[in-house]
Design a protein around this motif. Sequence first.
Motif, mmCIF file in Angstrom:
data_model
loop_
_atom_site.group_PDB
_atom_site.id
_atom_site.type_symbol
_atom_site.label_atom_id
_atom_site.label_comp_id
_atom_site.label_asym_id
_atom_site.label_seq_id
_atom_site.Cartn_x
_atom_site.Cartn_y
_atom_site.Cartn_z
ATOM 1 N N VAL A 1 28.669 68.179 59.375
ATOM 2 C CA VAL A 1 28.480 66.768 59.068
ATOM 3 C C VAL A 1 28.194 66.024 60.366
ATOM 4 O O VAL A 1 28.622 66.425 61.446
ATOM 5 N N VAL A 2 27.466 64.942 60.231
ATOM 6 C CA VAL A 2 27.044 64.165 61.396
ATOM 7 C C VAL A 2 28.225 63.405 61.998
ATOM 8 O O VAL A 2 29.017 62.793 61.280
ATOM 9 N N GLU A 3 28.341 63.460 63.315
ATOM 10 C CA GLU A 3 29.338 62.658 64.015
ATOM 11 C C GLU A 3 28.884 61.198 64.057
ATOM 12 O O GLU A 3 27.695 60.900 64.063
ATOM 13 N N GLU A 4 29.837 60.310 64.096
ATOM 14 C CA GLU A 4 29.563 58.874 64.192
ATOM 15 C C GLU A 4 30.544 58.307 65.204
ATOM 16 O O GLU A 4 31.749 58.505 65.086
ATOM 17 N N ARG A 5 30.027 57.610 66.206
ATOM 18 C CA ARG A 5 30.908 57.094 67.258
ATOM 19 C C ARG A 5 30.433 55.720 67.697
ATOM 20 O O ARG A 5 29.249 55.397 67.587
ATOM 21 N N PRO A 6 31.334 54.893 68.213
ATOM 22 C CA PRO A 6 30.946 53.548 68.648
ATOM 23 C C PRO A 6 30.296 53.568 70.031
ATOM 24 O O PRO A 6 30.626 54.399 70.878
ATOM 25 N N LEU A 7 29.370 52.653 70.234
ATOM 26 C CA LEU A 7 28.781 52.426 71.547
ATOM 27 C C LEU A 7 28.726 50.915 71.767
ATOM 28 O O LEU A 7 28.064 50.209 71.010
ATOM 29 N N THR A 8 29.421 50.430 72.776
ATOM 30 C CA THR A 8 29.436 49.004 73.083
ATOM 31 C C THR A 8 28.394 48.702 74.151
ATOM 32 O O THR A 8 28.356 49.355 75.198
ATOM 33 N N ILE A 9 27.545 47.735 73.846
ATOM 34 C CA ILE A 9 26.431 47.372 74.727
ATOM 35 C C ILE A 9 26.741 46.055 75.423
ATOM 36 O O ILE A 9 27.086 45.059 74.773
ATOM 37 N N THR B 1 28.866 46.194 69.344
ATOM 38 C CA THR B 1 29.293 47.589 69.248
ATOM 39 C C THR B 1 28.553 48.211 68.073
ATOM 40 O O THR B 1 28.685 47.756 66.939
ATOM 41 N N ALA B 2 27.748 49.216 68.375
ATOM 42 C CA ALA B 2 26.931 49.888 67.368
ATOM 43 C C ALA B 2 27.556 51.229 67.012
ATOM 44 O O ALA B 2 28.107 51.912 67.877
ATOM 45 N N MET B 3 27.469 51.604 65.745
ATOM 46 C CA MET B 3 27.872 52.945 65.332
ATOM 47 C C MET B 3 26.646 53.839 65.429
ATOM 48 O O MET B 3 25.592 53.534 64.854
#
Length: 293
Positions: free
Chosen positions: A39-47, A56-58
């Motif tokens: 399954v695909v991982e999903e993680r936050p990225l804050t710009i 903050t994008a997932m």
Amino acid sequence: MAQDPDLSEYLIAPDPGAARLTRAVTGRDQSGEEVSLRVVEERPLTIFLNRQEIVTAMTIGDHPEYLALGFLRNQGMLRAGEEITGTDYDAELETVVVRTARETDYEAKLQRKVRTSGCAVGTVFGDMMEGLEQVRLPATEVRTSWLYALSAKINRTPSLYLEAGAIHGTVLCQGDRPLVYMEDVGRHNAVDKIAGWMLSEGVGASDKILYTTGRLTSEMVIKCALMGIPALVSRSGFTAWGVEIARQVGLTLVGRLKGRRFVCLSGEERLIRDADPASVAEEPRRAGRKGAA
């Protein structure tokens, strides 16, 4: 549909085997049998833009610098010709800081945000239509032979979608050649990665085609138009507002591209019909890639 392992045409191709992008999960199927799937991982990225936190994008986590640059460019927070002095990614903090020579403050713009129809809940800050009245897209021809060739190549490219599903792909193309293939849980993220790559590499847009696996929504049309790309193509369908905006800005909008079939709802004048549809093979019913929702 058989996969074509030849990725030599791509400048950036998907890497479905990258360990960080998926994880193995076990469960049970309809018969109670144990199954294991990736399954695909999903993680936050804050710009951040300079000292200001923007969003903050997932995301799946690949190409974070391109995602940050493209997001800021597509939100109008990076100007044309902007001097970017640094793009710093911290994997531990899951942040990207984009630094510019110009002082920036987008507090007022950040108060006006629109949730879009994109998966992973896209967000557009400010007026979604801002800047579209200045858009003048080039009258670059789009050959139907290119569309058929691109569809065949892209749909046979090994990808994270074919590995695990639950993801969207966007491909920057030139003529019948796919150049950069980005994937993410939201199609808006995939487009932003393309925009970030173009900005970083100084790549022009006037002779490009943007291919997406997802719906041709207003957000997709707006981003494509603001990037200066004259044609947007998809396997999937349209939304009414997406078609309306495409017609306003003169963008060529082609959807439902499967096998020999497609529909053009805007910018027909760019199409050069140089391929006989009867000579193109129909796509098998159980093709490996389905139209993404």
